[in-house]
Design a protein around this motif. Sequence first.
Motif, PDB file in Angstrom:
ATOM      1  N   SER A   1      47.634  10.558  48.981  1.00 14.76           N
ATOM      2  CA  SER A   1      46.407  11.314  49.411  1.00 14.76           C
ATOM      3  C   SER A   1      45.377  11.086  48.770  1.00 14.76           C
ATOM      4  N   ALA A   2      45.619  11.163  47.416  1.00 14.71           N
ATOM      5  CA  ALA A   2      44.104  11.098  46.190  1.00 14.71           C
ATOM      6  C   ALA A   2      43.696   9.583  46.666  1.00 14.71           C
ATOM      7  N   VAL A   3      44.549   8.479  46.830  1.00 20.31           N
ATOM      8  CA  VAL A   3      44.054   7.206  46.821  1.00 20.31           C
ATOM      9  C   VAL A   3      43.016   7.191  48.075  1.00 20.31           C
ATOM     10  N   GLY A   4      43.612   7.743  49.368  1.00 17.87           N
ATOM     11  CA  GLY A   4      42.933   7.867  50.317  1.00 17.87           C
ATOM     12  C   GLY A   4      41.679   8.496  50.284  1.00 17.87           C
ATOM     13  N   VAL A   5      41.455   9.542  49.748  1.00 19.41           N
ATOM     14  CA  VAL A   5      40.357  10.450  49.470  1.00 19.41           C
ATOM     15  C   VAL A   5      39.270   9.524  48.780  1.00 19.41           C
ATOM     16  N   ALA A   6      39.679   8.776  47.769  1.00 17.07           N
ATOM     17  CA  ALA A   6      38.774   8.033  46.977  1.00 17.07           C
ATOM     18  C   ALA A   6      38.259   6.567  47.976  1.00 17.07           C
ATOM     19  N   GLN A   7      39.029   6.192  48.682  1.00 17.98           N
ATOM     20  CA  GLN A   7      38.405   5.129  49.451  1.00 17.98           C
ATOM     21  C   GLN A   7      37.632   5.645  50.438  1.00 17.98           C
ATOM     22  N   ALA A   8      37.902   6.795  51.315  1.00 18.84           N
ATOM     23  CA  ALA A   8      37.023   7.186  52.256  1.00 18.84           C
ATOM     24  C   ALA A   8      35.601   7.698  51.836  1.00 18.84           C
ATOM     25  N   ALA A   9      35.621   8.128  50.225  1.00 17.07           N
ATOM     26  CA  ALA A   9      34.510   8.258  49.747  1.00 17.07           C
ATOM     27  C   ALA A   9      33.220   7.139  49.700  1.00 17.07           C
ATOM     28  N   ASN A  10      33.808   6.052  49.899  1.00 19.87           N
ATOM     29  CA  ASN A  10      32.736   4.886  50.080  1.00 19.87           C
ATOM     30  C   ASN A  10      32.077   4.870  51.122  1.00 19.87           C
ATOM     31  N   PHE A  11      32.430   5.493  52.166  1.00 19.76           N
ATOM     32  CA  PHE A  11      31.796   5.306  53.329  1.00 19.76           C
ATOM     33  C   PHE A  11      31.013   6.633  53.925  1.00 19.76           C
ATOM     34  N   THR A  12      29.737   6.781  53.387  1.00 13.52           N
ATOM     35  CA  THR A  12      28.981   7.967  54.076  1.00 13.52           C
ATOM     36  C   THR A  12      27.828   7.661  54.687  1.00 13.52           C
ATOM     37  N   TRP A  13      27.289   8.509  55.748  1.00 11.48           N
ATOM     38  CA  TRP A  13      26.263   8.492  56.698  1.00 11.48           C
ATOM     39  C   TRP A  13      25.148   8.239  55.847  1.00 11.48           C
ATOM     40  N   ARG A  14      24.770   8.782  54.582  1.00 12.67           N
ATOM     41  CA  ARG A  14      23.661   8.739  53.977  1.00 12.67           C
ATOM     42  C   ARG A  14      23.556   7.148  53.568  1.00 12.67           C
ATOM     43  N   LYS A  15      24.442   6.438  52.992  1.00 19.15           N
ATOM     44  CA  LYS A  15      24.342   4.986  52.938  1.00 19.15           C
ATOM     45  C   LYS A  15      24.343   4.204  54.091  1.00 19.15           C
ATOM     46  N   ALA A  16      24.783   4.691  55.118  1.00 18.75           N
ATOM     47  CA  ALA A  16      24.519   4.054  56.755  1.00 18.75           C
ATOM     48  C   ALA A  16      23.211   4.065  57.055  1.00 18.75           C
ATOM     49  N   GLY A  17      22.727   5.354  56.829  1.00 19.21           N
ATOM     50  CA  GLY A  17      21.346   5.599  57.338  1.00 19.21           C
ATOM     51  C   GLY A  17      20.078   4.612  56.463  1.00 19.21           C
TER      52      GLY A  17
ATOM     53  N   ASN B   1      30.127   2.526  59.364  1.00 16.80           N
ATOM     54  CA  ASN B   1      30.216   4.094  59.773  1.00 16.80           C
ATOM     55  C   ASN B   1      30.199   4.641  58.386  1.00 16.80           C
ATOM     56  N   GLY B   2      29.799   5.954  58.565  1.00 15.83           N
ATOM     57  CA  GLY B   2      30.021   7.044  57.486  1.00 15.83           C
ATOM     58  C   GLY B   2      31.303   7.812  58.195  1.00 15.83           C
ATOM     59  N   VAL B   3      31.934   8.616  57.322  1.00 14.24           N
ATOM     60  CA  VAL B   3      33.289   9.413  57.529  1.00 14.24           C
ATOM     61  C   VAL B   3      33.005  10.810  57.155  1.00 14.24           C
ATOM     62  N   ASP B   4      31.849  10.997  56.224  1.00 16.02           N
ATOM     63  CA  ASP B   4      31.778  12.656  55.725  1.00 16.02           C
ATOM     64  C   ASP B   4      31.504  13.534  56.660  1.00 16.02           C
ATOM     65  N   HIS B   5      31.242  13.147  57.968  1.00 15.83           N
ATOM     66  CA  HIS B   5      31.095  14.238  58.880  1.00 15.83           C
ATOM     67  C   HIS B   5      32.075  15.035  59.225  1.00 15.83           C
ATOM     68  N   VAL B   6      33.429  14.728  58.926  1.00 27.76           N
ATOM     69  CA  VAL B   6      34.715  15.358  59.264  1.00 27.76           C
ATOM     70  C   VAL B   6      34.807  16.367  58.090  1.00 27.76           C
ATOM     71  N   LEU B   7      34.007  16.301  57.014  1.00 28.13           N
ATOM     72  CA  LEU B   7      34.035  17.703  56.070  1.00 28.13           C
ATOM     73  C   LEU B   7      33.329  18.652  56.660  1.00 28.13           C
ATOM     74  N   ALA B   8      32.524  18.664  57.524  1.00 27.44           N
ATOM     75  CA  ALA B   8      31.573  19.616  57.968  1.00 27.44           C
ATOM     76  C   ALA B   8      32.388  20.432  59.272  1.00 27.44           C
ATOM     77  N   TYR B   9      33.348  19.780  59.741  1.00 21.92           N
ATOM     78  CA  TYR B   9      34.192  20.642  60.835  1.00 21.92           C
ATOM     79  C   TYR B   9      34.571  21.748  60.480  1.00 21.92           C
ATOM     80  N   PRO B  10      34.370  23.011  61.046  1.00 27.51           N
ATOM     81  CA  PRO B  10      35.072  24.181  61.028  1.00 27.51           C
ATOM     82  C   PRO B  10      36.718  23.961  61.395  1.00 27.51           C
ATOM     83  N   ARG B  11      37.353  24.621  60.645  1.00 29.25           N
ATOM     84  CA  ARG B  11      38.759  24.420  60.754  1.00 29.25           C
ATOM     85  C   ARG B  11      39.240  25.369  61.911  1.00 29.25           C
ATOM     86  N   VAL B  12      40.234  24.799  62.808  1.00 25.03           N
ATOM     87  CA  VAL B  12      40.729  25.800  63.959  1.00 25.03           C
ATOM     88  C   VAL B  12      42.302  25.805  63.643  1.00 25.03           C
TER      89      VAL B  12
END
Length: 366
Positions: free
Chosen positions: A336-352, A170-181
């Motif tokens: 926090s920084a290590v987690g961001v770097a790990q999550a960056a490996n999972f994108t929907w572009r790569k999945a697609g 799966n990708g995870v970068d979708h979460v970066l597009a959610y508008p904050r509430v």
Amino acid sequence: MNPLPFRRLTINGKFLTARPTGVHRVADQLIRQIVLNQGLLDGVFATSPAIVAPRSAPDGTQGVHVERYGRLRGQLWEQMDLPRAARSDLLLNLCNLGPVALGSAITMIHDAQVFITPQSYSFAFRTWYKTILPLIGQRHRRILTVSHFSAEQLTRAGVADAERISVIHNGVDHVLAYPRVPEIIERLSLARRRFVVALSSTQAHKNIKVLLDAFSSPELGDTKLVLFGGHDRDDFERLSYNVPANVVFAGPVTDGELRSLLEAALCVAFPSTTEGFGLPPLEGMALGCPAIVAPCGALPEVAGQGALYAAADNPREWIEAIRSLAASPPFWLERSAVGVAQAANFTWRKAGTDLCNVIRLVAEDR
């Protein structure tokens, strides 16, 4: 020149008529990628892809035409109407199930949980899945899944041979597009970095009891556990779980509310004893929220060195991991920084891209 083997790529649209789930969101993201990656499928099909769905389906998703077909609903529609509509096509099923009668299909089975933890599901549900999944695995041209762990478990359960399974993370970068509430923080009376976020689920393999036991300790008395999702305090207490006073039930939350919770939290906790992928901790990591997970299922594969680990059956380890983040701001920033770097490996572009490559391979294999 040989004629093209399939008229088009047809996508199973039964999920459009159901309540949205995590599996359905994956389907939505992958369909978006199919549209964006049409160049990878040039010359493979005679016409553009389409979603075939029951007549009650809403309008199109991600720019793909929705073709309504048949008179039946639900599983009957999927097993009886859909094969007739897609008989000249290569059928893509993205939500675990598909018609057994149509062999020219690619099906994504997200996990093998009904075989690993059957107690998490109703008798009817697990009986149906245990019956149909091996039939799909035998009949369909290719099986997709979301982790190498899930692929191994599907093979072990006899669903499909290993060489017929392709892994598409799966990708995870979708979460970066959610508008904050951010209003949800005030509504729940939360203080920044003084609460932990977790999924509220009574399913056995989600293992929320270990978090309830950890938060019963006075050592976490000044920290809140925020559980989001459909299960509330009464649901847990009916199962004889002890729910301490510092547990907050947020109920179902919007995407934007979840983003705001994760960005303000001390960490996200995910103690599952098995997972086919494990999207919530990765979503937290993508947003800079450290994750603590159990070393089970696909979680080590997905979280890698980006998460802290605590044993699924040991509340003490969860207490110590949570306190380590609360006690040291520099350590929190590092995680926090290590987690961001790990999550960056999972994108929907790569999945697609991976998905379109599998579709092309199957379509061209005569």
